[in-house]
Design a protein around this motif. Structure first.
Motif, PDB file in Angstrom:
ATOM      1  N   GLY A   1       4.131   7.195   2.199  1.00 39.42           N
ATOM      2  CA  GLY A   1       4.689   6.077   2.950  1.00 39.42           C
ATOM      3  C   GLY A   1       4.351   4.764   2.277  1.00 39.42           C
ATOM      4  O   GLY A   1       3.535   4.706   1.350  1.00 39.42           O
ATOM      5  N   LEU A   2       4.977   3.688   2.727  1.00 39.92           N
ATOM      6  CA  LEU A   2       4.744   2.357   2.195  1.00 39.92           C
ATOM      7  C   LEU A   2       4.374   1.411   3.321  1.00 39.92           C
ATOM      8  O   LEU A   2       4.992   1.431   4.388  1.00 39.92           O
ATOM      9  CB  LEU A   2       5.996   1.826   1.489  1.00 39.92           C
TER      10      LEU A   2
ATOM     11  N   SER B   1       0.842  -1.203   0.000  1.00 40.10           N
ATOM     12  CA  SER B   1       0.000   0.000   0.000  1.00 40.10           C
ATOM     13  C   SER B   1       0.871   1.245   0.000  1.00 40.10           C
ATOM     14  O   SER B   1       1.842   1.337   0.762  1.00 40.10           O
ATOM     15  CB  SER B   1      -0.908   0.009   1.234  1.00 40.10           C
ATOM     16  N   VAL B   2       0.517   2.170  -0.883  1.00 38.55           N
ATOM     17  CA  VAL B   2       1.146   3.489  -0.883  1.00 38.55           C
ATOM     18  C   VAL B   2       0.250   4.407  -0.064  1.00 38.55           C
ATOM     19  O   VAL B   2      -0.928   4.590  -0.382  1.00 38.55           O
ATOM     20  CB  VAL B   2       1.306   4.032  -2.313  1.00 38.55           C
ATOM     21  N   GLU B   3       0.792   4.958   1.014  1.00 45.67           N
ATOM     22  CA  GLU B   3       0.027   5.820   1.915  1.00 45.67           C
ATOM     23  C   GLU B   3       0.253   7.280   1.526  1.00 45.67           C
ATOM     24  O   GLU B   3       1.346   7.811   1.692  1.00 45.67           O
ATOM     25  CB  GLU B   3       0.472   5.589   3.369  1.00 45.67           C
ATOM     26  N   ASP B   4      -0.788   7.899   0.967  1.00 48.67           N
ATOM     27  CA  ASP B   4      -0.705   9.306   0.566  1.00 48.67           C
ATOM     28  C   ASP B   4      -1.298  10.160   1.683  1.00 48.67           C
ATOM     29  O   ASP B   4      -2.517  10.201   1.877  1.00 48.67           O
ATOM     30  CB  ASP B   4      -1.475   9.508  -0.735  1.00 48.67           C
TER      31      ASP B   4
ATOM     32  N   TYR C   1      13.051  -2.609  -0.922  1.00 51.55           N
ATOM     33  CA  TYR C   1      13.152  -2.802  -2.370  1.00 51.55           C
ATOM     34  C   TYR C   1      12.384  -1.710  -3.109  1.00 51.55           C
ATOM     35  O   TYR C   1      12.888  -1.109  -4.067  1.00 51.55           O
ATOM     36  CB  TYR C   1      12.570  -4.160  -2.773  1.00 51.55           C
ATOM     37  N   MET C   2      11.134  -1.478  -2.665  1.00 51.88           N
ATOM     38  CA  MET C   2      10.288  -0.521  -3.358  1.00 51.88           C
ATOM     39  C   MET C   2      10.850   0.897  -3.256  1.00 51.88           C
ATOM     40  O   MET C   2      10.867   1.649  -4.236  1.00 51.88           O
ATOM     41  CB  MET C   2       8.873  -0.578  -2.791  1.00 51.88           C
TER      42      MET C   2
END
Length: 301
Positions: A128-129, A119-122, A145-146
């Motif tokens: 955040g990831l 999940s990409v936290e906007d 890694y991401m």
């Protein structure tokens, strides 16, 4: 590469008794091309495909499964990417000051049915990831890694957008060094004055009954392997093999291959490996240049 993308995952809320929270999301597959395409073009294609998916944002996953051509029960995708609009307070497990009286925040946990969920936290002011994984790889490692891949992607988009996307780096420097250097520190001191077959014979004397070779259902101890190699070595010597003389060997991967290599070394010769899968012209070239006195071969060779 096919992965699932969550098109909509925003949390809606009001205040007090009017608060209404719900999970409004849909999951559809996205296919990415990891070929020779440059990173700039790849980003544009991915953006276009995500935009096209918006027309299908209400399509059920069952419909996507039927349209994909992937037969059940095979999964349509094994990784989930979720882009979430959120707040730092929500990510930290906090609640606002307007919580009705008598309600106590105890905590929360997320669960996923996919082997990998990212999940990409906007949070508007920051990104955040969050990763959930099953298996030996940790979520922290996946996020590393991401993050590294995104940093390298941004650098390539600015400086070299035509770089093939398959060359995108995903390993942080520390882990790359660990995999390529630390795990490969296999240096060991061996007696430089002794040949390979002599070191093998020393092991035969130490543990003749120990298993030396396993191939399919065949198992040979050090003693058995040494005895076979000795018999063949004496035969090669009788055929005229002399020290440093090349001897070809063209056999399938089997116990016979190892016996042949040891026998050639024991006879004093130098083995010339020949792969039966090579084109005939290549094999003739090798034989012409090496000019071996003999060639050991099985049916394949």
């Amino acid at each position: 590469v096919v992965f699932g993308t969550v098109l909509f995952g925003r949390m809606h809320g009001g205040s007090g008794a009017d608060r209404a929270m719900g999970l409004f999301m849909n999951t559809l597959p996205v296919r990415l091309d990891v070929d020779g395409t440059g990173v700039g073009e790849s980003v544009r294609r991915t953006h276009a495909r995500l935009a096209e998916l918006l027309t299908h944002e209400h399509a059920p996953l069952a419909l996507a499964q039927r349209c994909s051509g992937v037969a059940a029960p095979a999964p349509l995708f094994g990784a989930l990417l979720n882009y979430r609009h959120n707040t730092l307070a929500a990510l930290q497990g906090a609640v606002g000051d307007d919580v009705p009286g008598g309600i106590e925040w105890l905590g929360a946990q997320e669960r996923t049915n996919y082997p990998l969920s990212l999940s990409v936290e906007d949070c508007e002011e920051a990104l955040g990831l969050t990763a959930q994984v099953s298996g030996p790889v940790s979520a922290e490692r996946i996020c590393g890694y991401m993050q590294h891949a995104l940093e390298h992607l941004a650098e390539l988009l600015e400086r070299s957008p035509h770089t093939p996307v398959r060359e995108l780096e995903i390993l942080p420097a520390a882990e790359r060094g660990y995999l390529l250097e630390e795990l490969n520190r296999t240096e060991a001191a061996y007696p430089s004055e002794r040949c390979i077959h002599e070191l093998f014979e020393a092991q035969v004397r130490r543990a003749p009954e120990a298993v030396a070779l396993v191939h399919e259902n065949e198992r040979l101890s050090y003693g058995e392997l040494n005895a076979r190699a000795n018999r063949l070595a004496h035969h090669l010597i009788a055929l005229g093999v002399r020290p440093d003389q090349p001897v070809g060997i063209c056999v399938e991967r089997s116990a016979a291959m190892v016996v042949g290599l040891l026998a050639i070394l024991k006879a004093g010769g130098a083995y010339v490996p020949l792969d039966a899968a090579y084109p005939g012209a290549r094999l003739r070239q090798i034989l012409g240049e090496a000019a071996p006195r003999l060639v050991l071969a099985d049916a394949a060779g």
